[in-house]
Design a protein around this motif. Structure first.
Motif, mmCIF file in Angstrom:
data_model
loop_
_atom_site.group_PDB
_atom_site.id
_atom_site.type_symbol
_atom_site.label_atom_id
_atom_site.label_comp_id
_atom_site.label_asym_id
_atom_site.label_seq_id
_atom_site.Cartn_x
_atom_site.Cartn_y
_atom_site.Cartn_z
ATOM 1 N N ARG A 1 2.967 8.605 1.609
ATOM 2 C CA ARG A 1 3.057 7.358 0.840
ATOM 3 C C ARG A 1 1.926 6.399 1.186
ATOM 4 O O ARG A 1 1.273 5.836 0.303
ATOM 5 C CB ARG A 1 4.411 6.668 1.096
ATOM 6 C CG ARG A 1 5.601 7.393 0.511
ATOM 7 C CD ARG A 1 6.742 6.465 0.189
ATOM 8 N NE ARG A 1 7.109 5.585 1.302
ATOM 9 C CZ ARG A 1 8.006 4.611 1.181
ATOM 10 N NH1 ARG A 1 8.603 4.388 0.031
ATOM 11 N NH2 ARG A 1 8.312 3.856 2.206
ATOM 12 N N PHE A 2 1.703 6.201 2.481
ATOM 13 C CA PHE A 2 0.685 5.238 2.894
ATOM 14 C C PHE A 2 -0.711 5.719 2.510
ATOM 15 O O PHE A 2 -1.528 4.938 1.998
ATOM 16 C CB PHE A 2 0.752 4.999 4.401
ATOM 17 C CG PHE A 2 -0.232 3.966 4.894
ATOM 18 C CD1 PHE A 2 0.065 2.620 4.816
ATOM 19 C CD2 PHE A 2 -1.467 4.345 5.413
ATOM 20 C CE1 PHE A 2 -0.849 1.657 5.245
ATOM 21 C CE2 PHE A 2 -2.376 3.401 5.844
ATOM 22 C CZ PHE A 2 -2.065 2.051 5.763
ATOM 23 N N ILE B 1 5.875 12.335 8.284
ATOM 24 C CA ILE B 1 4.974 12.875 7.266
ATOM 25 C C ILE B 1 5.241 12.247 5.902
ATOM 26 O O ILE B 1 4.312 12.026 5.111
ATOM 27 C CB ILE B 1 5.093 14.408 7.202
ATOM 28 C CG1 ILE B 1 4.579 15.021 8.501
ATOM 29 C CG2 ILE B 1 4.319 14.966 6.010
ATOM 30 C CD1 ILE B 1 3.167 14.615 8.880
ATOM 31 N N SER B 2 6.494 11.912 5.612
ATOM 32 C CA SER B 2 6.776 11.239 4.333
ATOM 33 C C SER B 2 6.091 9.878 4.284
ATOM 34 O O SER B 2 5.599 9.443 3.232
ATOM 35 C CB SER B 2 8.287 11.078 4.122
ATOM 36 O OG SER B 2 8.846 10.135 5.018
ATOM 37 N N ILE B 3 6.013 9.191 5.431
ATOM 38 C CA ILE B 3 5.276 7.926 5.513
ATOM 39 C C ILE B 3 3.795 8.187 5.305
ATOM 40 O O ILE B 3 3.104 7.445 4.595
ATOM 41 C CB ILE B 3 5.525 7.240 6.871
ATOM 42 C CG1 ILE B 3 6.961 6.726 6.945
ATOM 43 C CG2 ILE B 3 4.534 6.090 7.090
ATOM 44 C CD1 ILE B 3 7.350 6.183 8.303
ATOM 45 N N GLY C 1 2.816 7.582 11.169
ATOM 46 C CA GLY C 1 2.557 8.059 9.816
ATOM 47 C C GLY C 1 1.217 7.596 9.300
ATOM 48 O O GLY C 1 0.478 8.358 8.664
ATOM 49 N N GLU C 2 0.854 6.336 9.569
ATOM 50 C CA GLU C 2 -0.426 5.793 9.111
ATOM 51 C C GLU C 2 -1.616 6.522 9.739
ATOM 52 O O GLU C 2 -2.658 6.694 9.104
ATOM 53 C CB GLU C 2 -0.516 4.309 9.477
ATOM 54 C CG GLU C 2 0.416 3.397 8.716
ATOM 55 C CD GLU C 2 0.351 1.967 9.218
ATOM 56 O OE1 GLU C 2 1.104 1.144 8.694
ATOM 57 O OE2 GLU C 2 -0.436 1.684 10.152
ATOM 58 N N HIS C 3 -1.486 6.925 11.001
ATOM 59 C CA HIS C 3 -2.617 7.478 11.731
ATOM 60 C C HIS C 3 -2.661 9.008 11.697
ATOM 61 O O HIS C 3 -3.560 9.591 12.310
ATOM 62 C CB HIS C 3 -2.578 7.012 13.197
ATOM 63 C CG HIS C 3 -2.920 5.575 13.381
ATOM 64 N ND1 HIS C 3 -2.050 4.554 13.053
ATOM 65 C CD2 HIS C 3 -4.047 4.968 13.857
ATOM 66 C CE1 HIS C 3 -2.626 3.388 13.326
ATOM 67 N NE2 HIS C 3 -3.830 3.613 13.803
ATOM 68 N N HIS C 4 -1.743 9.651 11.009
ATOM 69 C CA HIS C 4 -1.639 11.100 11.080
ATOM 70 C C HIS C 4 -2.983 11.805 10.907
ATOM 71 O O HIS C 4 -3.370 12.667 11.689
ATOM 72 C CB HIS C 4 -0.650 11.626 10.038
ATOM 73 C CG HIS C 4 -0.682 13.121 9.896
ATOM 74 N ND1 HIS C 4 -1.575 13.766 9.050
ATOM 75 C CD2 HIS C 4 0.016 14.092 10.515
ATOM 76 C CE1 HIS C 4 -1.403 15.069 9.165
ATOM 77 N NE2 HIS C 4 -0.445 15.306 10.034
ATOM 78 N N LEU D 1 0.836 -1.195 0.000
ATOM 79 C CA LEU D 1 0.000 0.000 0.000
ATOM 80 C C LEU D 1 0.874 1.249 0.000
ATOM 81 O O LEU D 1 0.614 2.215 -0.723
ATOM 82 C CB LEU D 1 -0.918 0.023 1.224
ATOM 83 C CG LEU D 1 -2.166 -0.847 1.208
ATOM 84 C CD1 LEU D 1 -2.935 -0.637 2.504
ATOM 85 C CD2 LEU D 1 -3.050 -0.546 0.022
ATOM 86 N N SER D 2 1.923 1.230 0.825
ATOM 87 C CA SER D 2 2.822 2.379 0.891
ATOM 88 C C SER D 2 3.594 2.590 -0.401
ATOM 89 O O SER D 2 4.003 3.707 -0.708
ATOM 90 C CB SER D 2 3.812 2.205 2.053
ATOM 91 O OG SER D 2 3.154 2.307 3.295
#
Length: 403
Positions: free
Chosen positions: A326-327, A321-323, A295-298, A148-149
């Motif tokens: 992408r995610f 934030i880069s994660i 990152g996933e939950h931001h 996914l990412s």
């Protein structure tokens, strides 16, 4: 391009699984790809000429005899998630594992939870069709979410179907795994924010089948489900109870539990409690760089990363934030088409956080106090967000936000 598993193609063509595997080995199916020991077959591929169907064979539900004889063994089921280690000693915990399968799966987990999606994919794909079912389940799960990412949505969907097939084969042999299988299916819907099941399986029916670390993660999924049902107080009560009972010693699951608590408390406008939990998640995550979950939950944390992490750890915040970018890009490719929702994909993370709080009824002053910026700055961010989303009213932002 969409792909099918060997089992799905066997059912489609009326062949045995073994026959389809042989066709793959012989290169007789155009466009096939191999991931570890598993084959991905283009969905539009036709059955090769000259291959006869085997009438009366129930290929759609039949697993190989070697697979049918296996039961779920939790020894190699997410071993890092099930390891109690002190923050800062994650790699030491992996190194202390016996050389072999368990350590290899743990490294795939580490790559994933530390935001190294490419390495996670490379490591996990080696075990997608492994004879050890715990290792196979772990590999499928890691491979799916890491893809996914990377924006590799067909591969992610294929791995999720492989995961479902592996669990189904266990259920055929051991009916008591049926509830656990239903939980996994429900968990996929919850974590991707897809249409929710009417009811999740009762926790007591499957928690006893899981090791303690994955048991803690299962509680996270249950709490996430309650959050999506807007039962915030019940959700956070479940999280607080789990942490009070010692789940904190499993850092990976505990990070996710703390993040759900942040989401719940922000929804209840209890910012100090939310801040406490985001700092606890960060305390567990930072020493080993286990930043994937943040990152996933931001988008669900209501600007808490901007308010708490960014001022003190700006470089770490940039990597988180880069994660997120992408995610969330890969996540939307699955979520939006299935749900029909239009979760925004062209806002910056700060614009999204402010717009989401505004959509939930926060005033400009409340948002400004939370993020320690001026109300005029909030106003400018919201104006930019509305312009990008082509909406004129504040209440129209909700259509483009997460729940």
């Amino acid at each position: 391009m969409e792909y099918l598993t060997v089992k799905e193609s066997a059912k489609k063509w009326g062949l045995s699984i073994r026959a389809v595997q042989q066709l793959c080995e012989q290169g007789r199916i155009p466009g096939i790809q191999k991931f570890g020991k598993s084959w991905a077959i283009p969905a539009e591929a036709e059955k090769p000429e000259g291959v006869r169907s085997r009438n009366g064979e129930n290929t759609g539900s039949q697993a190989s005899s070697s697979q049918e004889s296996l039961l779920i063994d939790t020894e190699n089921l997410m071993p890092l998630m099930n390891s109690p280690f002190q923050p800062g000693h994650c790699l030491e915990a992996i190194a202390a594992m016996p050389t072999g399968l368990k350590r290899d799966i743990a490294m795939a987990e580490y790559y994933y939870f530390s935001g190294q999606a490419e390495k996670a994919v490379q490591q996990a794909k080696l075990f997608l069709d492994h004879e050890d079912q715990g290792a196979q389940l772990s590999a499928c799960l890691i491979y799916a979410y890491a893809n996914l990412s990377l924006g590799e949505i067909p591969r992610a969907r294929l791995a999720l179907r492989e995961l479902d097939a592996a669990i189904s084969s266990a259920v055929e042999k051991k009916p008591q795994f049926r509830t656990a299988a239903a939980f996994v299916a429900s968990a996929a819907a919850v974590l991707l924010h897809l249409p929710l099941p009417d009811k999740m399986p009762e926790a007591k029916s499957f928690l006893g089948l899981l090791p303690l670390g994955t048991r803690a993660f299962a509680i996270y999924v249950q709490a996430h489900y309650l959050y999506l049902k807007e039962e915030y107080a019940v959700s956070v009560g479940m999280v607080e109870a789990a942490l009070a009972m010692g789940m904190e010693k499993y850092p990976i699951s505990a990070i996710y539990l703390h993040l759900i608590a942040v989401m719940d408390y922000m929804s209840l406008k209890q910012m100090e409690r939310a801040k406490k939990h985001v700092l606890e998640a960060w305390r567990l995550a930072r020493p080993d760089d286990l930043i994937e979950g943040l990152g996933e939950h931001h988008g669900l944390l209501g600007g808490m990363l901007e308010a708490v992490i960014k001022p003190e750890w700006p470089e770490d915040f940039k990597r988180i934030i880069s994660i997120t970018y992408r995610f969330s890009a890969g996540w939307r490719k699955v979520h939006n088409p299935i749900t029909g929702h239009d979760v925004a994909d062209d806002l910056t993370t700060t614009e999204f956080a402010i717009a989401m709080l505004a959509a939930r009824g926060w005033t400009n002053q409340e948002i400004a106090n939370h993020l320690k910026i001026s109300p005029n700055t909030v106003k400018r961010y919201l104006a930019t967000a509305r312009e990008k989303l082509h909406v004129s009213r504040r209440q129209d932002l909700k259509k483009y936000m997460l729940q």
